[in-house]
Design a protein around this motif. Structure first.
Motif, PDB file in Angstrom:
ATOM      1  N   THR A 334      91.621 -45.114 -12.570  1.00 20.15           N
ATOM      2  CA  THR A 334      90.896 -44.096 -13.314  1.00 20.15           C
ATOM      3  C   THR A 334      90.177 -43.143 -12.375  1.00 20.15           C
ATOM      4  N   MET A 335      89.600 -43.683 -11.306  1.00 16.63           N
ATOM      5  CA  MET A 335      88.949 -42.827 -10.316  1.00 16.63           C
ATOM      6  C   MET A 335      89.984 -41.913  -9.654  1.00 16.63           C
ATOM      7  N   LYS A 336      91.163 -42.450  -9.397  1.00 21.41           N
ATOM      8  CA  LYS A 336      92.235 -41.634  -8.821  1.00 21.41           C
ATOM      9  C   LYS A 336      92.632 -40.531  -9.791  1.00 21.41           C
ATOM     10  N   ALA A 337      92.721 -40.877 -11.076  1.00 21.10           N
ATOM     11  CA  ALA A 337      93.095 -39.883 -12.096  1.00 21.10           C
ATOM     12  C   ALA A 337      92.058 -38.779 -12.203  1.00 21.10           C
ATOM     13  N   MET A 338      90.792 -39.093 -11.879  1.00 22.68           N
ATOM     14  CA  MET A 338      89.710 -38.117 -11.948  1.00 22.68           C
ATOM     15  C   MET A 338      89.473 -37.445 -10.600  1.00 22.68           C
ATOM     16  N   ASP A 339      90.386 -37.706  -9.646  1.00 17.43           N
ATOM     17  CA  ASP A 339      90.354 -37.085  -8.318  1.00 17.43           C
ATOM     18  C   ASP A 339      89.093 -37.447  -7.529  1.00 17.43           C
ATOM     19  N   VAL A 340      88.618 -38.679  -7.740  1.00 19.92           N
ATOM     20  CA  VAL A 340      87.502 -39.192  -6.943  1.00 19.92           C
ATOM     21  C   VAL A 340      88.071 -39.718  -5.627  1.00 19.92           C
TER      22      VAL A 340
END
Length: 379
Positions: A334-340
């Motif tokens: 999810t963090m990857k999907a939010m470009d974190v």
């Protein structure tokens, strides 16, 4: 030890446990057998099928019992691809999907399919404009998780469904994180298939179901299979199915009460974080697009695994994301999907509430997190 990992798994409901034992000891015949014992088991199985169909407001002929969400996702996606409305090998999903969806899409890529992986916006939701731009003439299938299991955001499935229908594209939705927390009748009507898992709503582990629109003529992934009308091989786990059905009925009967409970607990938890809120980043959606039972957050500069271990030492069980990938030491999808970025993504922790969580429990956890971050920053 106080439990704050209900998004990973819930305890078996006592009434559901009693039904599991009763079905195991009294309805032990194989539901496919032609003798009376098999007939009794088959009657109970069909009753459960009808009850689950009623909860979703769908035809019982579209309900297939499985071993859980992973199997349901895999077999439902495979089934839809055999009944696609048009020719093509382009499929769409999100970066943050459960590993059971990502893995089947990776398999499909090896079989010649092209996949588009969509990101989330800053609120943890798919951007519909980006979704529209991702569509191609060759797009035959979309698989989008209804509720994100790490931060609890709800995806715009109803809007995505309208777009898919206009373009003759089949739609699957992983509803594992939302079934039992909200009424899924509108979602079930909008999608071509969905998946749920019993142990997410106080049913037994190893239980779940897939719903596939009965109007679709799908082909079995396992040719020659007779169980569940050819959907999956292996004798149906009737005790688990019966137990899951009871748990599902109870969850639906208590939807409004549990929703209000989760809102109260969430509010207490966030109020308790006030002294350290400047050091926290909460990931959530807006208003009704957020499940109150799930809180995804980062504590700036502190790895989530360290926070999780410190909480465990203090008597609080939290997680660092989806339990299905926790042993891979990979940052939250999810963090990857939010470009974190990678370093910040590893700071992620997940707090999830359940029926037994009290406002006092949530306040105590917030106090423990406050202590952890203050002590760590002062080192």
């Amino acid at each position: 030890m106080k439990y704050f990992d209900y998004a990973a798994s819930t305890p078996l409901d006592e009434e559901a446990a009693q039904v599991f034992v009763k079905a195991s000891t009294e309805y032990y015949g194989n539901s496919n057998s032609l003798h009376d014992f098999g007939g009794q088991a088959n009657e109970l199985l069909n009753h459960c099928r009808q009850e689950m169909a009623d909860l979703l407001a769908v035809q019982e002929t579209g309900i297939y019992f499985t071993s859980g969400g992973t199997e349901s996702n895999f077999l439902a996606i495979r089934a839809l691809l055999t009944s696609a409305f048009k020719t093509g090998k382009h499929i769409i999903t999100s970066i943050a999907e459960h590993s059971s969806v990502i893995s089947v899409f990776q398999q499909l890529e090896e079989e010649g399919y092209e996949t588009t992986y969509l990101p989330f916006n800053e609120n943890g939701v798919i951007n519909l404009e980006q979704f529209n731009k991702a569509l191609k003439e060759e797009t035959v299938l979309v698989a989008i998780q209804h509720g994100n299991s790490e931060i609890g955001t709800l995806q715009p499935i109803l809007e995505i469904s309208k777009i898919c229908k206009r373009n003759n594209i089949l739609l699957h939705s992983d509803c594992v994180h939302t079934f039992g927390k909200m009424d899924l009748k509108p979602i079930a009507k909008a999608v071509d298939s969905l998946a749920i898992s019993g142990h997410k709503f106080y049913g037994p582990k190893g239980s779940g179901l897939a719903y596939i629109n009965p109007q679709l003529n799908w082909l079995s992934f396992f040719p020659g299979t007779v169980h569940e009308k050819g959907f999956r091989p292996g004798t149906v786990n009737l005790p688990a199915v019966a137990s899951m059905t009871v748990a599902a009925q109870k969850a639906y009967n208590e939807l409004q009460m549990n929703h209000q409970h989760d809102l109260s607990v969430r509010s207490a938890f966030l109020r308790g974080l006030a002294p350290i809120m400047s050091h926290c980043i909460i990931y959530d959606a807006l208003n009704e697009d957020q499940l109150p039972s799930t809180v995804g957050l980062r504590m700036k500069g502190i790895e989530g695994q360290y926070v999780m271990l410190e909480c465990n030492r203090r008597g609080f069980a939290i997680s660092t994301g989806s339990a299905c990938q926790s042993d891979m030491h990979a940052p939250s999808k999810t963090m990857k999907a939010m470009d974190v970025k990678l370093k910040e993504a590893k700071e992620f922790i997940r707090i999830s509430f359940g029926r037994s969580t009290t406002v006092n429990d949530a306040t105590e956890l917030a106090a423990a997190l406050t202590t952890i971050i203050k002590q760590t920053l002062n080192q």
